[in-house]
Design a protein around this motif. Sequence first.
Motif, PDB file in Angstrom:
ATOM      1  N   GLY A 262      -4.465  -0.996   2.483  1.00 23.49           N
ATOM      2  CA  GLY A 262      -5.011   0.324   2.214  1.00 23.49           C
ATOM      3  C   GLY A 262      -4.800   0.799   0.796  1.00 23.49           C
ATOM      4  O   GLY A 262      -5.460   1.716   0.338  1.00 23.49           O
ATOM      5  N   SER A 263      -3.867   0.171   0.074  1.00 24.38           N
ATOM      6  CA  SER A 263      -3.587   0.608  -1.294  1.00 24.38           C
ATOM      7  C   SER A 263      -4.449  -0.128  -2.323  1.00 24.38           C
ATOM      8  O   SER A 263      -4.423   0.195  -3.506  1.00 24.38           O
ATOM      9  CB  SER A 263      -2.104   0.372  -1.619  1.00 24.38           C
TER      10      SER A 263
ATOM     11  N   PRO B  32      -9.635  -0.175   2.550  1.00 20.72           N
ATOM     12  CA  PRO B  32      -9.817   0.838   3.591  1.00 20.72           C
ATOM     13  C   PRO B  32      -8.971   2.079   3.329  1.00 20.72           C
ATOM     14  O   PRO B  32      -7.943   2.027   2.641  1.00 20.72           O
ATOM     15  CB  PRO B  32      -9.369   0.112   4.863  1.00 20.72           C
ATOM     16  N   THR B  33      -9.414   3.210   3.884  1.00 19.29           N
ATOM     17  CA  THR B  33      -8.649   4.445   3.776  1.00 19.29           C
ATOM     18  C   THR B  33      -7.310   4.268   4.483  1.00 19.29           C
ATOM     19  O   THR B  33      -7.268   3.769   5.609  1.00 19.29           O
ATOM     20  CB  THR B  33      -9.421   5.612   4.409  1.00 19.29           C
TER      21      THR B  33
ATOM     22  N   THR C  68      -6.283   4.473   8.546  1.00 21.65           N
ATOM     23  CA  THR C  68      -7.429   4.400   9.449  1.00 21.65           C
ATOM     24  C   THR C  68      -7.378   3.084  10.204  1.00 21.65           C
ATOM     25  O   THR C  68      -6.547   2.213   9.921  1.00 21.65           O
ATOM     26  CB  THR C  68      -8.755   4.508   8.680  1.00 21.65           C
TER      27      THR C  68
ATOM     28  N   ASP D   3      -7.178  -0.103   8.295  1.00 22.80           N
ATOM     29  CA  ASP D   3      -5.920  -0.396   7.588  1.00 22.80           C
ATOM     30  C   ASP D   3      -5.044  -1.191   8.565  1.00 22.80           C
ATOM     31  O   ASP D   3      -4.130  -0.661   9.195  1.00 22.80           O
ATOM     32  CB  ASP D   3      -5.260   0.914   7.175  1.00 22.80           C
TER      33      ASP D   3
ATOM     34  N   VAL E  92      -5.553  11.197   7.584  1.00 27.21           N
ATOM     35  CA  VAL E  92      -6.454  11.200   6.443  1.00 27.21           C
ATOM     36  C   VAL E  92      -6.265  12.436   5.574  1.00 27.21           C
ATOM     37  O   VAL E  92      -6.581  12.428   4.369  1.00 27.21           O
ATOM     38  CB  VAL E  92      -7.925  11.079   6.917  1.00 27.21           C
TER      39      VAL E  92
ATOM     40  N   ASP F 245      -3.438  13.637   4.697  1.00 23.95           N
ATOM     41  CA  ASP F 245      -2.262  13.399   3.855  1.00 23.95           C
ATOM     42  C   ASP F 245      -1.593  14.728   3.485  1.00 23.95           C
ATOM     43  O   ASP F 245      -1.329  15.024   2.319  1.00 23.95           O
ATOM     44  CB  ASP F 245      -2.652  12.633   2.584  1.00 23.95           C
TER      45      ASP F 245
END
Length: 369
Positions: free
Chosen positions: A113-114, A119-120, A123, A126, A154, A156
């Motif tokens: 994810g990073s 991917p976000t 989610t 990920d 999402v 955060d």
Amino acid sequence: MLAVAALIVVGGSGGAILYGDDIISWIKGEPDYELIEFDSEQARVYAQSLVDMGHPEWEGRLSGTVEEKNAAEAIKFNFSSMGIPATLEEFDVPMFVIGNDPALSMCTPGDIGSIIGGPTPCTITDVNRDIVEFTHREDYVIQGYSGSSFIRYVDDITVVDLGTGNESADWASAANGVGLVWLEPETEGNTALFQRGADNDLAGLITINDKQNCDELVADDCVPYFKSVGISSIEPIPEDLGFIMVSRSVGQAIVDEVINGDARLQFITDVNNQGTATIYVPCGIIEGQGESLIIFGAHHDTVYNGQGAVDDTSGVATVQEIARQFGLLESQLGAPKHTLYFCTWGGEEEGLWGSTEWVDKHQAMLAEN
């Protein structure tokens, strides 16, 4: 009119007994009396029947629900079965309604994810994310008159440790975020904390139990519990401020993994705190010879998340067994000196609604001659 000789409130948690002059004289003197019988097994039957009427999943008899109504109707039926005339009164009061199950969890994003263009974080795509799900009623409990929150990974969202949440805490830093408040002996009550959260536009409020039942129910932890909010002190009641209490271990995990780590918080509550609900007050009545009365009382509602064994299932069972024994005495000895009321209240956990509404309705009857 009837004069109240005594009010006897039966309860395992926060219960009290208020004595009238006749009762005090009886206690201090050398009275000519016999103790009534008390069948503990019959009281156990009454208690178990109340437990069996709890919510099929959460176990409680929350005020305004079908579980509370069923309990009140069963208590009235029990009084009538004893040969005691009984009433069942209804009162519409402010009440919160819990909808879908709440959710609380943390997610630490995976390495994929990073990656730029990946991917976000947190989610479903990920794939190597790490999610920790907390258990409702064990790890966290909704607080009375919580609003609704829909905080997802999402988003955060910012989570801020506000210490004990006193007036000098930096509540503004948690605006549009989630505030954590540690429950210590000096921490103020839910009403003050909820008001500060609303005043500072928090999206969520989490209290961490660090002062009650610690090491008593779970080793090295403090179990969360239900407490309500004094809504008469808050205007308007915030609709979009979710409010829960978590265990000490869960609170520390959020601090370690979210505030001091890379994890994200998901915090979802579905509560309508703007409505009204019908609560119930059943009473069994043994008419006396004079113009005074004695009221025996306990509350048949519970917190939403438990059976309320000592708060106040045991008290309600006790009131019913006392009523049964007095009914037997009446059939043997005739009418007592005082009129006896055996009442159980709904709406206690959310603000003493049942007893307050009942007393307001019957003020003329309760007033002294």
